[in-house]
Design a protein around this motif. Structure first.
Motif, PDB file in Angstrom:
ATOM      1  N   TRP A   1       0.902  -1.022   0.055  1.00  0.00           N
ATOM      2  CA  TRP A   1       0.084  -0.558  -0.027  1.00  0.00           C
ATOM      3  C   TRP A   1       0.719   1.180  -0.213  1.00  0.00           C
ATOM      4  N   ASN A   2       0.392   2.731  -0.589  1.00  0.00           N
ATOM      5  CA  ASN A   2       1.304   3.370  -0.945  1.00  0.00           C
ATOM      6  C   ASN A   2       0.438   4.733   0.214  1.00  0.00           C
ATOM      7  N   ARG A   3      -0.799   4.275   0.527  1.00  0.00           N
ATOM      8  CA  ARG A   3      -1.486   5.435   1.364  1.00  0.00           C
ATOM      9  C   ARG A   3      -2.518   4.286   2.349  1.00  0.00           C
ATOM     10  N   PHE A   4      -2.386   4.795   3.952  1.00  0.00           N
ATOM     11  CA  PHE A   4      -3.366   3.579   4.876  1.00  0.00           C
ATOM     12  C   PHE A   4      -3.102   4.416   6.037  1.00  0.00           C
ATOM     13  N   ASP A   5      -4.173   4.110   6.732  1.00  0.00           N
ATOM     14  CA  ASP A   5      -4.549   4.382   8.325  1.00  0.00           C
ATOM     15  C   ASP A   5      -3.780   2.562   8.827  1.00  0.00           C
ATOM     16  N   LEU A   6      -2.598   3.408  10.002  1.00  0.00           N
ATOM     17  CA  LEU A   6      -2.062   2.720  10.751  1.00  0.00           C
ATOM     18  C   LEU A   6      -2.895   2.743  12.028  1.00  0.00           C
ATOM     19  N   VAL A   7      -4.056   1.773  12.347  1.00  0.00           N
ATOM     20  CA  VAL A   7      -4.885   1.558  13.791  1.00  0.00           C
ATOM     21  C   VAL A   7      -4.028   0.774  14.864  1.00  0.00           C
ATOM     22  N   TYR A   8      -3.789   0.917  16.038  1.00  0.00           N
ATOM     23  CA  TYR A   8      -3.119   0.570  16.881  1.00  0.00           C
ATOM     24  C   TYR A   8      -3.285   1.104  18.220  1.00  0.00           C
ATOM     25  N   GLN A   9      -2.786   0.008  19.116  1.00  0.00           N
ATOM     26  CA  GLN A   9      -2.791   0.914  20.804  1.00  0.00           C
ATOM     27  C   GLN A   9      -1.389   0.391  20.889  1.00  0.00           C
ATOM     28  N   ASP A  10      -1.080   1.824  22.116  1.00  0.00           N
ATOM     29  CA  ASP A  10       0.254   2.111  22.654  1.00  0.00           C
ATOM     30  C   ASP A  10       0.000   1.345  23.617  1.00  0.00           C
ATOM     31  N   LEU A  11       1.271   1.821  24.701  1.00  0.00           N
ATOM     32  CA  LEU A  11       1.580   0.559  25.553  1.00  0.00           C
ATOM     33  C   LEU A  11       0.590   0.543  26.937  1.00  0.00           C
ATOM     34  N   LEU A  12       0.127   1.763  26.938  1.00  0.00           N
ATOM     35  CA  LEU A  12      -0.786   1.907  28.119  1.00  0.00           C
ATOM     36  C   LEU A  12      -2.824   1.565  27.451  1.00  0.00           C
ATOM     37  N   GLY A  13      -2.955   0.826  26.363  1.00  0.00           N
ATOM     38  CA  GLY A  13      -3.813  -0.107  25.605  1.00  0.00           C
ATOM     39  C   GLY A  13      -4.944   1.709  24.638  1.00  0.00           C
ATOM     40  N   PHE A  14      -4.006   2.435  24.670  1.00  0.00           N
ATOM     41  CA  PHE A  14      -4.702   3.166  24.617  1.00  0.00           C
ATOM     42  C   PHE A  14      -4.879   3.349  22.799  1.00  0.00           C
ATOM     43  N   GLU A  15      -6.286   3.331  21.947  1.00  0.00           N
ATOM     44  CA  GLU A  15      -6.799   3.646  20.520  1.00  0.00           C
ATOM     45  C   GLU A  15      -5.448   4.642  19.993  1.00  0.00           C
ATOM     46  N   GLN A  16      -4.815   4.643  18.669  1.00  0.00           N
ATOM     47  CA  GLN A  16      -3.621   5.267  18.384  1.00  0.00           C
ATOM     48  C   GLN A  16      -4.324   5.169  16.988  1.00  0.00           C
ATOM     49  N   ARG A  17      -4.325   6.492  15.417  1.00  0.00           N
ATOM     50  CA  ARG A  17      -4.721   6.332  14.574  1.00  0.00           C
ATOM     51  C   ARG A  17      -3.825   6.956  13.825  1.00  0.00           C
ATOM     52  N   LEU A  18      -2.397   6.549  12.902  1.00  0.00           N
ATOM     53  CA  LEU A  18      -0.887   7.441  11.870  1.00  0.00           C
ATOM     54  C   LEU A  18      -2.014   7.545  10.558  1.00  0.00           C
ATOM     55  N   THR A  19      -2.575   8.457  10.116  1.00  0.00           N
ATOM     56  CA  THR A  19      -2.294   8.272   8.651  1.00  0.00           C
ATOM     57  C   THR A  19      -0.942   8.172   7.820  1.00  0.00           C
ATOM     58  N   LEU A  20      -0.565   6.955   7.157  1.00  0.00           N
ATOM     59  CA  LEU A  20       1.464   6.954   6.266  1.00  0.00           C
ATOM     60  C   LEU A  20       0.724   7.396   4.520  1.00  0.00           C
ATOM     61  N   ASP A  21       2.065   8.213   3.725  1.00  0.00           N
ATOM     62  CA  ASP A  21       1.622   7.600   3.051  1.00  0.00           C
ATOM     63  C   ASP A  21       3.244   7.904   2.298  1.00  0.00           C
ATOM     64  N   VAL A  22       3.645   7.019   1.822  1.00  0.00           N
ATOM     65  CA  VAL A  22       4.780   6.391   1.307  1.00  0.00           C
ATOM     66  C   VAL A  22       5.202   7.168   0.748  1.00  0.00           C
ATOM     67  N   THR A  23       4.940   7.697  -0.663  1.00  0.00           N
ATOM     68  CA  THR A  23       5.259   8.343  -1.974  1.00  0.00           C
ATOM     69  C   THR A  23       5.342   9.522  -1.070  1.00  0.00           C
ATOM     70  N   ALA A  24       4.914   9.876  -0.215  1.00  0.00           N
ATOM     71  CA  ALA A  24       5.022  11.980   0.965  1.00  0.00           C
ATOM     72  C   ALA A  24       6.395  11.270   1.455  1.00  0.00           C
ATOM     73  N   GLY A  25       7.044  10.135   1.852  1.00  0.00           N
ATOM     74  CA  GLY A  25       8.381  10.676   2.393  1.00  0.00           C
ATOM     75  C   GLY A  25       8.029   9.535   3.612  1.00  0.00           C
ATOM     76  N   ASP A  26       6.934   8.586   3.886  1.00  0.00           N
ATOM     77  CA  ASP A  26       6.662   8.411   4.766  1.00  0.00           C
ATOM     78  C   ASP A  26       7.230   6.650   4.863  1.00  0.00           C
ATOM     79  N   PHE A  27       8.630   6.783   5.407  1.00  0.00           N
ATOM     80  CA  PHE A  27       8.868   5.414   4.896  1.00  0.00           C
ATOM     81  C   PHE A  27       8.343   4.414   6.502  1.00  0.00           C
ATOM     82  N   LEU A  28       8.084   5.084   7.274  1.00  0.00           N
ATOM     83  CA  LEU A  28       7.513   4.509   8.310  1.00  0.00           C
ATOM     84  C   LEU A  28       6.434   3.508   7.915  1.00  0.00           C
ATOM     85  N   GLY A  29       6.109   3.954   6.844  1.00  0.00           N
ATOM     86  CA  GLY A  29       4.312   3.024   6.082  1.00  0.00           C
ATOM     87  C   GLY A  29       5.299   1.773   5.177  1.00  0.00           C
TER      88      GLY A  29
END
Ligand code: CO
Length: 192
Positions: free
Chosen positions: A113-141
């Motif tokens: 995927w080039n662009r997507f939302d990464l939905v996850y929980q942090d270490l405290l259990g809280f839900e987080q959402r990150l929008t990632l765009d590889v073409t825009a430079g988000d290597f994390l994607g």
């Protein structure tokens, strides 16, 4: 006082069968989880990785960590922990050269995927959402899609074409021989 970190984590290599297991969801967000994540971070740093999934240290739970800034060589570090992650709203595709600490010496282009939302929980259990765009430079994607695969018992060579596999087959056979020599077992070898 916290207990000492388990610094004995080693990265398991292909064809260790734990890499083929579907990892269990995390339900306890306590000190043990935090210790696991911290020990994984120490291991990832020592192994110079940009991402590490819990199954890669033999812990079959849905957690991975990343340090994508290390790859970009910008001097900063951006270490993150992702728990029970999933992908939503994936669009487009992007091809990037990938490697994996469980497949030393093997690199190949993978399309994800080039662009997507990464939905996850942090270490405290809280839900987080990150929008990632590889073409825009988000290597994390790229890293996060590779690591998420590990939680589903998938590895990056599963994405390769027959032609790409031909190029890495010799290296795969070497890893299979090493595993056999160490464990006396064949492991979960690639069928293609
Ligand atoms: Co990997």
């Amino acid at each position: 006082m916290s207990e000492p970190l388990d610094l004995d984590f080693v990265v398991v290599r292909y064809p260790d069968p734990v890499l083929r297991q579907v990892a269990q969801p995390v339900t306890e967000f306590g000190p043990e989880l935090k210790r696991t994540a911290e020990a994984m971070l120490q291991r990832m740093i020592a192994s110079k990785g940009v991402g590490l999934a819990a199954p890669q240290v033999g812990v079959s739970i849905r957690l991975f960590i990343t340090d994508h800034a290390q790859r970009e060589k910008d001097g900063r570090s951006d270490r993150r922990v992702f728990i029970n992650p999933r992908i939503e709203n994936g669009t487009g595709d992007e091809t990037y050269e990938e490697g994996c600490l469980s497949f030393p010496g093997i690199y190949a282009n993978v399309t994800r995927w080039n662009r997507f939302d990464l939905v996850y929980q942090d270490l405290l259990g809280f839900e987080q959402r990150l929008t990632l765009d590889v073409t825009a430079g988000d290597f994390l994607g790229v890293v996060s899609q590779h690591e998420l695969d590990h939680l589903d018992g998938k590895v990056f060579v599963d994405h390769l074409t027959t032609a790409q596999l031909t190029l890495v087959k010799r290296k795969l056979r070497e890893l299979e021989k090493e595993y056999k020599a160490e464990t006396g077992k064949a492991g979960a070898v690639l069928r293609k």
